[in-house]
Scaffold this motif. Sequence first.
Motif, short mmCIF file in Angstrom:
data_model
loop_
_atom_site.label_atom_id
_atom_site.label_comp_id
_atom_site.label_asym_id
_atom_site.label_seq_id
_atom_site.Cartn_x
_atom_site.Cartn_y
_atom_site.Cartn_z
N ASN A 67 0.83 -1.19 0.00
CA ASN A 67 0.00 0.00 0.00
C ASN A 67 0.88 1.26 0.00
O ASN A 67 0.61 2.22 -0.72
CB ASN A 67 -0.93 -0.01 1.23
N VAL A 93 -6.37 5.74 -0.43
CA VAL A 93 -7.28 4.73 0.08
C VAL A 93 -7.31 3.56 -0.90
O VAL A 93 -7.61 3.74 -2.07
CB VAL A 93 -8.71 5.30 0.25
N HIS A 98 -8.77 -2.39 2.23
CA HIS A 98 -9.22 -1.60 3.38
C HIS A 98 -8.04 -0.94 4.10
O HIS A 98 -7.94 -0.98 5.33
CB HIS A 98 -10.03 -2.47 4.36
N LYS A 99 -7.14 -0.35 3.30
CA LYS A 99 -5.95 0.29 3.86
C LYS A 99 -5.88 1.74 3.43
O LYS A 99 -6.36 2.10 2.35
CB LYS A 99 -4.68 -0.43 3.40
N VAL A 100 -5.25 2.55 4.27
CA VAL A 100 -5.06 3.97 4.00
C VAL A 100 -3.60 4.30 4.27
O VAL A 100 -3.01 3.80 5.24
CB VAL A 100 -5.96 4.84 4.90
N CYS A 121 -4.70 8.00 9.53
CA CYS A 121 -5.08 6.81 8.76
C CYS A 121 -6.04 5.93 9.55
O CYS A 121 -7.02 5.42 9.01
CB CYS A 121 -3.84 6.00 8.36
N ARG A 122 -5.77 5.77 10.85
CA ARG A 122 -6.66 4.95 11.70
C ARG A 122 -8.06 5.56 11.80
O ARG A 122 -9.05 4.83 11.89
CB ARG A 122 -6.06 4.76 13.09
N THR A 125 -9.60 4.17 8.60
CA THR A 125 -9.82 2.71 8.58
C THR A 125 -10.81 2.28 9.65
O THR A 125 -11.64 1.40 9.39
CB THR A 125 -8.50 1.93 8.71
N ASP A 126 -10.77 2.88 10.83
CA ASP A 126 -11.74 2.53 11.88
C ASP A 126 -13.15 2.90 11.44
O ASP A 126 -14.09 2.13 11.64
CB ASP A 126 -11.40 3.23 13.20
N LYS A 129 -14.44 0.50 8.69
CA LYS A 129 -14.88 -0.80 9.22
C LYS A 129 -16.34 -0.75 9.66
O LYS A 129 -17.02 -1.77 9.66
CB LYS A 129 -14.00 -1.22 10.41
#
Length: 169
Positions: A67, A93, A98-100, A121-122, A125-126, A129
């Motif tokens: 990524n 993204v 499902h990664k940033v 980033c979290r 991604t959080d 989800k």
Amino acid sequence: MSFGEKLSRAWRHLSSSKAEAKRAFPDDTLKAIADAITAGEQTHRGEVRLVVERALPFDCAWDGVTNRQRAIALFADCGVWDTEDNCGVLIYVNLAEHKVDIVADRGIDRKIDHATWQAVCRTMTDGFKQGKFHEASLDAIGQVNALLRQHFPAEGARPNELPDKPLML
């Protein structure tokens, strides 16, 4: 990476649909993101570019391109490195995984550490989800704008060097 892992990863990217990407980032979300980038850039000297990629090209997925490697390539391809004050930020993204990832130009990298970018980033991604693509994206853009405003405040009017509209690949 084993043959089975390569095959699984390649299949994940090949089977990712445009419809899924459109559901995650509909037109109203893309407009809200562009508006947030535009508004933020009026308060700092940074240039923010959001790239959303539905899936890696097959050869990248098969060859194990990470990524981060893809984000760095897009940072160059989109010209984010070529801003007047070396204040470009790319938010990448990868929907299939499902990664940033965030790549910041050298002017910014000297002032904002990797852990801070990872926290942004979290946020994305959080939220992703939980299916909150709209909210999580806007929250992250807000965090990026606040960081840039803190370290690179606006110094009068300046041209917009990069498109504010998210790039959907």
